[in-house]
Design a protein around this motif. Structure first.
Motif, PDB file in Angstrom:
ATOM      1  N   ILE A  93     -14.534  33.541  43.114  1.00  0.00           N
ATOM      2  CA  ILE A  93     -13.107  34.511  42.525  1.00  0.00           C
ATOM      3  C   ILE A  93     -12.409  35.351  43.602  1.00  0.00           C
ATOM      4  O   ILE A  93     -11.800  35.375  43.892  1.00  0.00           O
ATOM      5  N   HIS A  94     -13.801  36.521  43.118  1.00  0.00           N
ATOM      6  CA  HIS A  94     -13.199  37.887  43.686  1.00  0.00           C
ATOM      7  C   HIS A  94     -13.525  37.576  45.294  1.00  0.00           C
ATOM      8  O   HIS A  94     -12.794  37.732  46.159  1.00  0.00           O
ATOM      9  N   SER A  95     -14.618  37.003  45.996  1.00  0.00           N
ATOM     10  CA  SER A  95     -14.159  36.572  47.650  1.00  0.00           C
ATOM     11  C   SER A  95     -12.956  35.686  47.481  1.00  0.00           C
ATOM     12  O   SER A  95     -12.552  35.830  48.938  1.00  0.00           O
ATOM     13  N   ALA A  96     -12.587  34.830  46.708  1.00  0.00           N
ATOM     14  CA  ALA A  96     -11.676  33.988  47.249  1.00  0.00           C
ATOM     15  C   ALA A  96     -10.264  34.644  47.671  1.00  0.00           C
ATOM     16  O   ALA A  96      -9.275  34.345  48.459  1.00  0.00           O
ATOM     17  N   ARG A  97     -10.072  35.824  46.334  1.00  0.00           N
ATOM     18  CA  ARG A  97      -8.949  36.366  46.239  1.00  0.00           C
ATOM     19  C   ARG A  97      -8.978  37.383  47.579  1.00  0.00           C
ATOM     20  O   ARG A  97      -8.000  37.834  47.802  1.00  0.00           O
ATOM     21  N   ARG A  98      -9.928  37.843  47.691  1.00  0.00           N
ATOM     22  CA  ARG A  98      -9.854  38.950  48.538  1.00  0.00           C
ATOM     23  C   ARG A  98      -9.814  38.462  50.345  1.00  0.00           C
ATOM     24  O   ARG A  98     -10.018  39.217  51.120  1.00  0.00           O
ATOM     25  N   ASN A  99     -10.617  36.465  49.992  1.00  0.00           N
ATOM     26  CA  ASN A  99     -10.538  35.555  51.359  1.00  0.00           C
ATOM     27  C   ASN A  99     -11.264  36.691  52.065  1.00  0.00           C
ATOM     28  O   ASN A  99     -11.204  37.140  53.590  1.00  0.00           O
ATOM     29  N   ASP A 100     -13.028  37.042  51.463  1.00  0.00           N
ATOM     30  CA  ASP A 100     -13.702  37.846  52.304  1.00  0.00           C
ATOM     31  C   ASP A 100     -14.430  36.496  53.314  1.00  0.00           C
ATOM     32  O   ASP A 100     -14.390  35.798  52.823  1.00  0.00           O
ATOM     33  N   ALA A 101     -14.837  37.450  54.390  1.00  0.00           N
ATOM     34  CA  ALA A 101     -15.826  36.161  55.277  1.00  0.00           C
ATOM     35  C   ALA A 101     -17.082  35.449  54.839  1.00  0.00           C
ATOM     36  O   ALA A 101     -18.267  36.089  53.959  1.00  0.00           O
ATOM     37  N   VAL A 102     -16.833  33.866  54.203  1.00  0.00           N
ATOM     38  CA  VAL A 102     -17.603  33.701  53.135  1.00  0.00           C
ATOM     39  C   VAL A 102     -17.793  32.497  54.120  1.00  0.00           C
ATOM     40  O   VAL A 102     -16.662  31.261  54.462  1.00  0.00           O
ATOM     41  N   LEU A 103     -18.801  31.603  54.269  1.00  0.00           N
ATOM     42  CA  LEU A 103     -19.144  29.737  54.680  1.00  0.00           C
ATOM     43  C   LEU A 103     -19.624  30.159  53.644  1.00  0.00           C
ATOM     44  O   LEU A 103     -21.638  29.328  53.514  1.00  0.00           O
ATOM     45  N   ALA A 104     -19.132  28.665  53.032  1.00  0.00           N
ATOM     46  CA  ALA A 104     -20.202  27.895  51.856  1.00  0.00           C
ATOM     47  C   ALA A 104     -20.600  27.004  51.395  1.00  0.00           C
ATOM     48  O   ALA A 104     -19.020  26.303  51.597  1.00  0.00           O
ATOM     49  N   ILE A 105     -21.581  26.244  51.601  1.00  0.00           N
ATOM     50  CA  ILE A 105     -21.697  25.654  51.177  1.00  0.00           C
ATOM     51  C   ILE A 105     -22.426  24.555  49.537  1.00  0.00           C
ATOM     52  O   ILE A 105     -22.992  25.279  49.704  1.00  0.00           O
ATOM     53  N   VAL A 106     -21.491  24.544  49.147  1.00  0.00           N
ATOM     54  CA  VAL A 106     -22.107  23.843  47.460  1.00  0.00           C
ATOM     55  C   VAL A 106     -22.103  22.131  46.996  1.00  0.00           C
ATOM     56  O   VAL A 106     -21.543  21.442  47.520  1.00  0.00           O
ATOM     57  N   ILE A 107     -23.604  22.410  46.837  1.00  0.00           N
ATOM     58  CA  ILE A 107     -23.603  20.935  45.943  1.00  0.00           C
ATOM     59  C   ILE A 107     -23.332  20.789  44.850  1.00  0.00           C
ATOM     60  O   ILE A 107     -23.765  20.881  43.723  1.00  0.00           O
ATOM     61  N   ASN A 108     -22.592  19.645  45.093  1.00  0.00           N
ATOM     62  CA  ASN A 108     -22.145  19.456  43.343  1.00  0.00           C
ATOM     63  C   ASN A 108     -22.509  18.356  43.405  1.00  0.00           C
ATOM     64  O   ASN A 108     -22.608  17.157  43.566  1.00  0.00           O
ATOM     65  N   ASN A 109     -23.945  17.809  42.064  1.00  0.00           N
ATOM     66  CA  ASN A 109     -24.405  17.195  41.757  1.00  0.00           C
ATOM     67  C   ASN A 109     -24.124  16.533  40.469  1.00  0.00           C
ATOM     68  O   ASN A 109     -24.353  16.028  39.173  1.00  0.00           O
ATOM     69  N   GLY A 110     -23.179  17.784  39.988  1.00  0.00           N
ATOM     70  CA  GLY A 110     -22.581  17.476  38.357  1.00  0.00           C
ATOM     71  C   GLY A 110     -23.990  17.537  37.187  1.00  0.00           C
ATOM     72  O   GLY A 110     -23.278  17.872  35.655  1.00  0.00           O
ATOM     73  N   LEU A 111     -24.406  17.957  37.760  1.00  0.00           N
ATOM     74  CA  LEU A 111     -26.163  18.443  36.458  1.00  0.00           C
ATOM     75  C   LEU A 111     -26.431  19.725  37.504  1.00  0.00           C
ATOM     76  O   LEU A 111     -26.694  20.460  38.308  1.00  0.00           O
ATOM     77  N   TYR A 112     -27.522  20.919  36.502  1.00  0.00           N
ATOM     78  CA  TYR A 112     -28.512  21.151  36.754  1.00  0.00           C
ATOM     79  C   TYR A 112     -29.449  20.222  36.745  1.00  0.00           C
ATOM     80  O   TYR A 112     -30.586  20.378  35.421  1.00  0.00           O
ATOM     81  N   SER A 113     -30.336  20.551  37.983  1.00  0.00           N
ATOM     82  CA  SER A 113     -31.193  19.522  38.252  1.00  0.00           C
ATOM     83  C   SER A 113     -32.405  19.728  38.307  1.00  0.00           C
ATOM     84  O   SER A 113     -33.222  19.063  36.962  1.00  0.00           O
ATOM     85  N   MET A 114     -33.006  20.374  38.255  1.00  0.00           N
ATOM     86  CA  MET A 114     -34.091  21.265  38.442  1.00  0.00           C
ATOM     87  C   MET A 114     -34.651  21.449  36.875  1.00  0.00           C
ATOM     88  O   MET A 114     -36.155  21.338  36.124  1.00  0.00           O
ATOM     89  N   THR A 115     -33.739  21.645  35.915  1.00  0.00           N
ATOM     90  CA  THR A 115     -34.024  22.343  34.492  1.00  0.00           C
ATOM     91  C   THR A 115     -34.180  20.373  33.588  1.00  0.00           C
ATOM     92  O   THR A 115     -34.539  20.760  32.444  1.00  0.00           O
ATOM     93  N   GLY A 116     -33.674  19.596  34.370  1.00  0.00           N
ATOM     94  CA  GLY A 116     -33.937  18.127  34.048  1.00  0.00           C
ATOM     95  C   GLY A 116     -32.739  17.667  33.455  1.00  0.00           C
ATOM     96  O   GLY A 116     -32.985  16.731  32.900  1.00  0.00           O
ATOM     97  N   GLY A 117     -31.851  17.863  34.247  1.00  0.00           N
ATOM     98  CA  GLY A 117     -30.466  17.379  33.984  1.00  0.00           C
ATOM     99  C   GLY A 117     -29.390  18.234  33.073  1.00  0.00           C
ATOM    100  O   GLY A 117     -28.371  17.058  32.538  1.00  0.00           O
TER     101      GLY A 117
END
Ligand code: SF4
Lengths: 272, 343
Positions: A93-117
């Motif tokens: 939110i902080h970055s979006a509100r300030r429109n900071d220079a950001v190039l973000a990739i979010v991998i959305n798989n709906g889970l915490y994967s490494m800890t077991g889902g």
């Protein structure tokens, strides 16, 4: 290629898209990869870029600090949905509100994967067969409120959400579209959509067509970021066959026919 | 140029002199003067300033700026310092330099803002998760506040480890005349481990978990052994012939200097050791002691945190006493009377 990841993992696809774009644009020497922990961090030994593994949810802050000192570099903030939308939502939110220079990739798989889902805010579930979707919706609500537990299935799902039954491998049917129900799945556009950001798009990385679209969006994000900075985010609906206990091909069906109906695909914010 | 400055202002000028490029922070008493200084004047000196959304965010921006080669700074107190611990632990594990000022608050939890030295254990024993140390420099004078930032950046870049500078709120708000040094410019390309992009087909990586490596554990261990061997710093006054030695830092050290002067004037052989590095603890100075039987540790916390280190590093071979409280300093006369009573 990225052999530490499971078979059918979306991280591999996402990284291959990034690798291609970086090669095509001939910008390898400028890239800094900032990775979140867990499955994202598995990439660190493989990427051919300068890279840092950040604390969980802190990727955007690290990249902002870096970018303010070396504006000529291209700093990719690479994280999972838990990092981006749960533990790291404040800096999102902080970055979006300030429109900071950001190039973000979010991998959305709906889970915490490494800890077991365990379920993330973005959890939609894997069972997209007719009628069962309603349950999926309830599960998500209940996920935040254990006391509601009238629904025994849902109660069980909270502890171990990845109980998949009855997936139709022929291409699942979805009798009740659920995309209008905002209670299912955490949609980041509801939070940052009205903030002065440069770009937000969502794609899935499942089959050729969708991967091409994802690449197009990521390319646009790169271009906008390189040209004028600003907050650019691409979210990728991404398979994690291991935790959903699905064959990779079934996972693809779940995303194409289920998640893609819950989450809006496309360029959702595109400001000049 | 000479100026009249309080500890916080002096620290800000000291940080400028050290060549800082980047400041990210979040206001918290009694450290806020430094935040305000950079918010107001940072631009004039070419220091990039960000009001972070929290201390967690601030310390991570510091990490980002540091790996870009900046001399980056954040300043905080008490709970704010606690919030930063995860990333301080990361930086120690990742071999990333940085400097953090912790102006100590009183008590645990929210605590309060009077003078205190209750963060001694947190700072010297790590403070976050895992096996690591931060170098800790304690200021006892306003001159120290000006001079220590430069030393801190040099140490942090040499050992690729975070350095904490600390003092209590008495030092933060005491004014003295100090010489303000000239600002040097930091070269963000000077360090070989700075991330610049993969220019030579040899990608640099900052990480603390190695899936394939390596000798990482030993490298980490060597770092702390080297620091402990080479970087013990202290001031000592009249220790060689002393029968009683006081050990104190920050405001307590100031008071103890007067105690030593008065005691000596009365013919009582009192000495004083001021640890400058709280970690590494300056145990070497105790090896020079000859006649002393008694050590009195004067500190501002109820748990006698530094006394435990003093006992351990002097191998438990003296009679130890404490003058300690959470936030009220004993006066010079009180301490002098204590010495006389325990002669
Ligand atoms: S657990 Fe899931 S996200 Fe992690 S590597 Fe395996 S498939 Fe990918």
């Amino acid at each position: 290629m990225y052999e530490m990841l499971c078979a059918g993992c979306g991280h591999r696809t996402a990284m291959m898209i990034l690798d291609e774009i970086i090669k095509e644009k001939n910008i390898k020497e400028k890239i800094i990869m900032a990775l979140d922990v867990a499955c994202c961090s598995l990439l660190i030994d493989y990427v051919d870029y300068d890279a840092i593994m950040c604390a969980h949810g802190r990727v955007l802050d690290v990249t902002k600090g870096y970018k303010m000192m070396r504006d000529e570099n291209i700093v990719i903030s690479y994280m999972g949905d838990g990092a981006a939308y749960s533990i790291g939502i404040e800096e999102m939110i902080h970055s979006a509100r300030r429109n900071d220079a950001v190039l973000a990739i979010v991998i959305n798989n709906g889970l915490y994967s490494m800890t077991g889902g365990q379920v993330a805010p973005t959890y939609v579930g894997a069972n997209v067969n007719a009628g069962v979707n309603v349950n999926v919706g309830v599960n998500v609500n209940v996920g935040a409120d254990v006391n509601v537990g009238a629904n025994v299935n849902a109660g069980a799902d909270i502890i171990r959400p990845i109980v998949v039954t009855n997936v139709d491998t022929e291409g699942t049917k979805l009798s009740e579209p659920v995309s209008n129900d905002n209670n299912i799945g955490f949609k980041i556009e509801n939070i940052i959509g009205n903030l002065p950001i440069s770009y937000f798009a969502r794609a899935s990385i499942t089959d050729k067509e969708n991967i091409d679209t994802a690449k197009k969006y990521i390319n646009t994000a790169f271009d906008k970021y390189i040209k004028s900075g600003g907050f650019n985010l691409v979210e990728l609906l991404s398979p994690c066959p291991t935790n959903y206990k699905l064959k990779p091909v079934d996972m693809v069906n779940v995303i194409n026919n289920g998640w893609s109906k819950v989450y809006k695909i496309g360029e959702i914010v595109n400001n000049v | 140029m000479k100026r009249i400055l309080n500890g916080n202002e002096a620290f800000a000028y000291g940080a400028l002199a050290a060549g800082i490029d980047f400041y990210a922070g979040y206001p918290i008493t009694p450290s806020t003067d430094v935040y305000e200084f950079f918010e107001k004047y940072g631009k004039d000196y070419g220091v990039k300033f960000v009001h972070a959304s929290s201390e967690v965010s601030a310390i991570n921006m510091i990490m980002g700026a540091s790996i870009a080669g900046a001399r980056a700074l954040t300043v905080t107190s008490g709970c704010g310092f606690s919030l930063m611990q995860e990333t301080i632990s990361y930086m120690a594990a990742d071999f990333v330099p940085s400097v953090i000022l912790n102006v100590m608050r009183e008590g645990a939890g929210l605590g309060d803002i009077p003078r205190s030295q209750g963060d001694y254990n947190q700072m010297t024993k790590g403070g976050g998760n895992g096996d690591y140390h931060t170098i800790v420099l304690a200021c006892s004078t306003i001159k120290d506040c000006v001079e220590f930032p430069s030393i801190a950046y040099e140490l942090s870049e040499k050992y690729q480890n975070p350095v904490i500078i600390t003092y209590d709120s008495d030092i933060a708000h005491t004014k003295e005349i100090v010489e303000v040094p000239i600002r040097i410019k930091n070269d963000i390309n000077k360090l070989s481990y700075t991330l610049t992009g993969n220019i030579n087909n040899n990608p640099k990586r900052i990480q603390n978990i190695y899936y394939h490596d390596s000798d990482y554990n030993n490298t980490l261990k060597n770092k702390y052994e080297l620091i402990e061997e080479n970087e013990q710093r202290y001031s000592d006054y009249f220790t060689e012939d002393a029968n009683v030695i006081l050990v104190a830092f920050s405001i307590c050290a100031r008071i103890c200097i007067d105690v030593v002067k008065r005691a000596r004037a009365e013919g009582i052989k009192v000495g004083l050791i001021i640890p400058i590095t709280l970690y590494p603890f300056p145990k070497k100075v105790f090896e020079k002691i000859n006649n002393c039987k008694k050590i009195i540790v004067v500190e501002l916390n109820i748990l006698k945190q530094m006394r435990m280190d003093v006992e351990y590093f002097t191998k438990f071979k003296y009679e130890y006493y404490s003058i300690n409280s959470m936030s009220t300093c004993e006066t010079v006369l009180d301490i002098l009377n204590f010495i006389k009573e325990h002669k």
